[in-house]
Write a protein that holds these residues in place. Structure first.
Motif, short mmCIF file in Angstrom:
data_model
loop_
_atom_site.label_atom_id
_atom_site.label_comp_id
_atom_site.label_asym_id
_atom_site.label_seq_id
_atom_site.Cartn_x
_atom_site.Cartn_y
_atom_site.Cartn_z
N GLY A 13 18.71 21.44 -1.49
CA GLY A 13 18.35 20.03 -1.49
C GLY A 13 19.34 19.17 -2.22
O GLY A 13 20.43 19.60 -2.60
N PRO A 14 18.97 17.91 -2.43
CA PRO A 14 19.87 16.95 -3.07
C PRO A 14 20.07 17.25 -4.55
O PRO A 14 19.32 18.04 -5.13
CB PRO A 14 19.15 15.61 -2.87
CG PRO A 14 17.71 15.97 -2.73
CD PRO A 14 17.68 17.32 -2.08
N PRO A 15 21.07 16.62 -5.16
CA PRO A 15 21.29 16.85 -6.60
C PRO A 15 20.13 16.30 -7.43
O PRO A 15 19.51 15.31 -7.08
CB PRO A 15 22.58 16.09 -6.89
CG PRO A 15 22.76 15.15 -5.77
CD PRO A 15 22.03 15.71 -4.59
N ARG A 16 19.87 17.01 -8.52
CA ARG A 16 18.82 16.60 -9.47
C ARG A 16 19.40 16.76 -10.86
O ARG A 16 19.14 17.73 -11.55
CB ARG A 16 17.59 17.49 -9.28
CG ARG A 16 16.95 17.34 -7.91
CD ARG A 16 15.83 18.33 -7.70
NE ARG A 16 16.26 19.70 -7.58
CZ ARG A 16 16.64 20.29 -6.44
NH1 ARG A 16 16.66 19.59 -5.33
NH2 ARG A 16 16.98 21.55 -6.42
N LEU A 17 20.18 15.78 -11.28
CA LEU A 17 20.85 15.81 -12.58
C LEU A 17 20.25 14.75 -13.48
O LEU A 17 20.26 13.56 -13.16
CB LEU A 17 22.36 15.56 -12.42
CG LEU A 17 23.15 15.43 -13.71
CD1 LEU A 17 23.13 16.74 -14.49
CD2 LEU A 17 24.57 15.00 -13.42
N ILE A 18 19.73 15.19 -14.61
CA ILE A 18 19.14 14.27 -15.58
C ILE A 18 20.07 14.24 -16.79
O ILE A 18 20.24 15.24 -17.48
CB ILE A 18 17.73 14.71 -16.00
CG1 ILE A 18 16.82 14.77 -14.78
CG2 ILE A 18 17.18 13.78 -17.07
CD1 ILE A 18 15.45 15.35 -15.07
N ASP A 19 20.70 13.08 -17.02
CA ASP A 19 21.51 12.87 -18.22
C ASP A 19 20.59 12.39 -19.33
O ASP A 19 19.90 11.38 -19.19
CB ASP A 19 22.60 11.82 -17.97
CG ASP A 19 23.76 12.38 -17.17
OD1 ASP A 19 24.08 13.56 -17.35
OD2 ASP A 19 24.34 11.63 -16.36
N ILE A 20 20.58 13.13 -20.43
CA ILE A 20 19.70 12.81 -21.56
C ILE A 20 20.56 12.17 -22.64
O ILE A 20 21.44 12.81 -23.21
CB ILE A 20 19.00 14.07 -22.09
CG1 ILE A 20 18.23 14.75 -20.96
CG2 ILE A 20 18.10 13.73 -23.26
CD1 ILE A 20 17.68 16.10 -21.32
N ARG A 21 20.29 10.91 -22.93
CA ARG A 21 20.99 10.18 -23.99
C ARG A 21 19.98 9.88 -25.10
O ARG A 21 18.78 9.98 -24.88
CB ARG A 21 21.59 8.91 -23.42
CG ARG A 21 22.67 9.20 -22.40
CD ARG A 21 23.35 7.93 -21.91
NE ARG A 21 24.30 8.25 -20.86
CZ ARG A 21 24.04 8.17 -19.57
NH1 ARG A 21 22.86 7.78 -19.16
NH2 ARG A 21 24.95 8.49 -18.68
N PRO A 22 20.46 9.47 -26.28
CA PRO A 22 19.51 9.22 -27.38
C PRO A 22 18.43 8.20 -27.05
O PRO A 22 17.29 8.36 -27.47
CB PRO A 22 20.41 8.72 -28.51
CG PRO A 22 21.73 9.33 -28.23
CD PRO A 22 21.85 9.38 -26.73
N ALA A 23 18.76 7.16 -26.28
CA ALA A 23 17.77 6.11 -26.02
C ALA A 23 17.33 6.04 -24.56
O ALA A 23 16.29 5.46 -24.27
CB ALA A 23 18.33 4.76 -26.44
N THR A 24 18.10 6.62 -23.64
CA THR A 24 17.78 6.49 -22.22
C THR A 24 17.90 7.81 -21.50
O THR A 24 18.48 8.76 -22.00
CB THR A 24 18.73 5.48 -21.54
OG1 THR A 24 20.06 5.97 -21.64
CG2 THR A 24 18.62 4.10 -22.15
N LEU A 25 17.34 7.83 -20.29
CA LEU A 25 17.49 8.94 -19.37
C LEU A 25 18.07 8.40 -18.08
O LEU A 25 17.78 7.27 -17.69
CB LEU A 25 16.13 9.58 -19.04
CG LEU A 25 15.39 10.28 -20.15
CD1 LEU A 25 14.02 10.73 -19.65
CD2 LEU A 25 16.16 11.48 -20.63
#
Length: 127
Positions: free
Chosen positions: A56-68
């Protein structure tokens, strides 16, 4: 000639009561400071040695201190499961988590717990 020396006083043995008190106080302190709860295990796959097949399609979650960011689009933690739903065919599909910009471990754990609560069982943690 008399010097008037007094007889030597009997030597007192030191009392052990203060030492016993200190030992019991230390024992109570360490018992209260110790972790008594069960350890929590989070299901996380490694990036290179993961066994999950990608589909399937990409599922990349960038985790930053204040945002996703899901695939580069900022997403609140509360809406992450809903935004991820069209990208997966099954809840067992892998989801890649990538901490960025000094994100703390607690933040990563919050995201993993939110995904687990939504039924996603294959988070893959990468650098």
């Amino acid at each position: 000639m008399s010097l008037g020396l007094q007889p030597a006083a009997a030597r007192r043995r030191p009392s052990l009561t203060p030492m016993v008190d200190v030992v019991f106080l230390l024992l109570v302190f360490f018992m209260l400071a110790a972790r008594m709860g069960a350890e929590v295990a989070l299901p996380v796959s490694g990036g290179a040695g993961g066994t999950a097949e990608w589909s399937g399609p990409p599922r990349l979650i960038d985790i930053r201190p204040a945002t996703l960011a899901l695939n580069g689009v900022e997403t609140p933690l509360e809406g992450l499961a809903e935004a991820l739903a069209p990208l997966v065919s099954e809840p067992s599909d892998p989801v890649v988590l990538r901490p960025r910009g000094g994100a703390e471990l607690q933040r990563v754990i919050e995201v993993i717990e939110a995904l687990s609560a939504a039924g996603y069982s294959q988070p893959v943690l990468v650098e």
